[in-house]
Write an enzyme that holds these catalytic residues in place. Structure first.
Site, PDB file in Angstrom:
ATOM      1  N   GLY A 140       0.833  -1.201   0.000  1.00 43.16           N
ATOM      2  CA  GLY A 140       0.000   0.000   0.000  1.00 43.16           C
ATOM      3  C   GLY A 140       0.860   1.241   0.000  1.00 43.16           C
ATOM      4  O   GLY A 140       2.063   1.189   0.285  1.00 43.16           O
TER       5      GLY A 140
ATOM      6  N   MET B  63       2.855  10.095   2.258  1.00 44.70           N
ATOM      7  CA  MET B  63       4.148  10.262   2.905  1.00 44.70           C
ATOM      8  C   MET B  63       4.917   8.955   3.065  1.00 44.70           C
ATOM      9  O   MET B  63       6.022   8.965   3.588  1.00 44.70           O
ATOM     10  CB  MET B  63       3.959  10.885   4.309  1.00 44.70           C
ATOM     11  CG  MET B  63       3.322  12.245   4.255  1.00 44.70           C
ATOM     12  SD  MET B  63       4.362  13.449   3.410  1.00 44.70           S
ATOM     13  CE  MET B  63       3.121  14.625   2.877  1.00 44.70           C
TER      14      MET B  63
ATOM     15  N   ASP C  22      -4.954  10.298  15.888  1.00 41.47           N
ATOM     16  CA  ASP C  22      -5.443   9.971  14.547  1.00 41.47           C
ATOM     17  C   ASP C  22      -6.203   8.637  14.555  1.00 41.47           C
ATOM     18  O   ASP C  22      -5.985   7.777  13.701  1.00 41.47           O
ATOM     19  CB  ASP C  22      -4.275   9.914  13.554  1.00 41.47           C
ATOM     20  CG  ASP C  22      -4.758  10.100  12.101  1.00 41.47           C
ATOM     21  OD1 ASP C  22      -5.881  10.610  11.905  1.00 41.47           O
ATOM     22  OD2 ASP C  22      -4.003   9.743  11.181  1.00 41.47           O
TER      23      ASP C  22
END
Length: 539
Positions: free
Chosen positions: A49, A53, A166
């Site tokens: 994947g 970044m 997050d």
């Protein structure tokens, strides 16, 4: 303009697993067939994947002969490498400092050929985000199971003085669904959900909330109002994000959907939240109430900690009373003793009735009068006999019975491992009739104990868990088994330290022997302490 960090989209893949038209200049040339190249000591096999970044590769550690997920920092032009290296190091330190079954495990951090990388455990399954896209809203049982795992992981993060910042569906990894091939995303399925991506983690007392000026860290659809505003945050900000995730699991959509961060801030301030049960009426009321409290815009109105959320989730799972009422620990801890006490009192009452002196005969002995405690027979038939209540069940604990055979570690007479005192204690509660079993190493035969029943008993009942003396997350997991006359009749799920007990209740009528066992499944043989909580037989 404010830019947002935290969303990671997957790159377009070719059938071989490599993005169309992309090369990886940071990789050293391959040394063997089937490799994309080498990075550090790792054989890089294929791309799993990619995001803005970084990229995640499937790789192999040739020394330990295990597959790993290799996360490589790959910055687009114009980004400050020093800032993102600091974030990368922060993620590695945070993960390495907390070894927990609900957090992804990091093996190594390195820098090779100008590329910083993390070597992490390879996971099989899919992200919660992918599960929601594929299946939509989840059942209440699925929500409660996943939510408890994530809340336990958050509690571990917060106990170390950190804030994740997050929490969102794409950062929660789920084991492969039963009967479904997860595809190329991993091997060795984890037994539980795990929290991923610690790149935005911060200390709870840190005053820094922006990675750089004008860059908002996090994912707007799952961020608290205080985090979006750049103000001081604590662990309750993670709990708000977690509430958003739970809302999405129950309804299939985030609670404050908006086209951009500004619109979402406006939605948060207005408090426009459609109640969970208006979208999914089947969601239990206590669960919906917990989610709404987690989504309170005022942090003081949210639950105070992830540990409290775990407690309430378990209360919803184990009883209909709901999450707002604390569980009844006394009744739950002492129910076996209460049953035994009632049985003894009932037996005493029956014995007293059987030995009580008979009543004096009536002076009119020849009078054909029906005794007052026997109703007259209808139509001249035989009179109804008095009803004798059934005998109360007799309870016998395994700890009081003689073992026919046992296989233990260490063997009988051997020196016990450090930290073993033989006391059964789970969740701080001692089981006075518990049976402590130290599991054998994973490659050996399971630890067992066999008891003679002689067809005298009706049921076998116990709860099983990891003992409190197994304190570290890597201690385990264990699987508990029960065999009747040599045939396995019951097997627990994989149980790790601090997980709630699992109950076993078996019909043993006609059985001659009962064997309880404990099997260790982990790679590191430390603290494999099994607890049989009040195991007993009734007859």
């Amino acid at each position: 303009m404010t830019r947002v960090r935290g969303d990671h989209s997957m790159a377009t893949m070719t059938p071989s697993g490599t993005p169309a038209g992309e090369s990886f200049s940071f990789l050293r040339p391959p040394a063997e067939p089937g490799e994309l190249g080498r990075l550090g000591a790792y054989r890089v096999l294929r791309l799993l994947g990619a995001g803005g970044m970084g990229k995640v590769f499937l790789a192999e550690d040739p020394v330990l002969e295990r597959e790993v997920a290799l996360k490589v920092m790959c910055l687009p032009p114009g980004e400050d490498r020093a800032v993102w290296c600091e974030r990368f190091l922060r993620e590695a330190r945070a993960l390495a400092g907390i070894n927990h079954p609900h957090l992804v495990t990091v093996y190594q951090i390195g820098d090779d050929n100008g590329a910083a990388f993390l070597a992490m455990e390879r996971l099989r399954g899919e992200s919660l985000d992918a599960r929601l896209l594929r299946a939509g809203a989840l059942s209440a049982d699925e929500v409660l199971g996943i939510a408890e795992d994530v809340a336990l992981g958050l509690a571990a993060i917060h106990d170390h003085g950190l804030i994740h910042r997050d929490i969102k569906p794409s950062n929660i990894w789920l084991p492969a669904p039963a009967g479904r091939d997860p595809g190329p995303l991993g091997a060795d399925a984890p037994a539980r959900a795990k929290i991923l991506d610690f790149g935005l983690v911060r200390g709870a007392n840190s005053d820094t909330h922006l990675t750089q000026v004008g860059v908002l860290v996090g994912t707007p659809a799952y961020m608290s109002l205080e985090q979006m505003g750049g103000g001081a945050i604590d662990c309750r900000s993670d709990l708000f994000s977690f509430g958003c995730v739970m809302y999405a699991m129950c309804t299939g959509r985030p609670p404050f959907a908006a086209s951009n961060p500004v619109a979402r801030i406006a939605a948060l301030v207005r408090g426009h939240l459609t109640p969970v049960r208006e979208i999914q009426p089947a969601v239990p009321e206590p669960l919906a109430r917990l989610i709404e409290q987690l989504l309170a815009t005022d942090p003081d109105k949210r639950p105070p900690s992830a540990a409290e959320v775990v407690r309430r989730l378990r209360a919803i799972r184990t009883g209909p009373a709901g999450a707002d009422r604390a569980p009844a620990p006394f009744l739950r801890r002492h129910r076996v003793k209460l049953v035994a006490l009632v049985a003894v009192l009932a037996a005493t009452a029956l014995l007293a009735r059987a030995t009580w002196p008979p009543r004096a005969e009536s002076p009119v002995a020849s009078s054909p009068v029906t005794p007052p405690d026997l109703p007259p027979a209808p139509d001249g038939g035989p009179r109804a006999e008095p009803q004798v209540p059934p005998a109360a069940p007799v309870v016998e604990y395994l700890c009081d019975m003689t073992k026919l055979h046992e296989r233990t570690h260490p063997p009988p007479g051997g020196r016990p491992p450090p930290g073993v005192d033989g006391v059964v204690r789970v969740g701080g509660v001692r089981a006075p009739h518990g049976v402590f079993m130290h599991a054998t190493p994973s490659r050996a035969e399971p630890a067992i104990a066999t008891y003679k029943l002689d067809r005298k008993y009706l049921r076998f009942t116990a709860e099983v868990a990891m003992n409190d003396s197994a304190r570290r997350p890597e201690d385990g997991p264990l699987v508990f088994t029960v065999a009747i006359d040599g045939e396995e009749k019951w097997r627990s799920r994989e149980l790790a330290p601090r997980q709630p007990p699992e109950r076993c209740d078996l019909d043993v009528r006609g059985a001659n022997e009962l064997t309880i066992g404990v099997q260790f499944l982990g790679a590191r043989y430390q603290g494999a302490h099994g607890a049989w909580i009040e195991p007993h037989l009734t007859r």
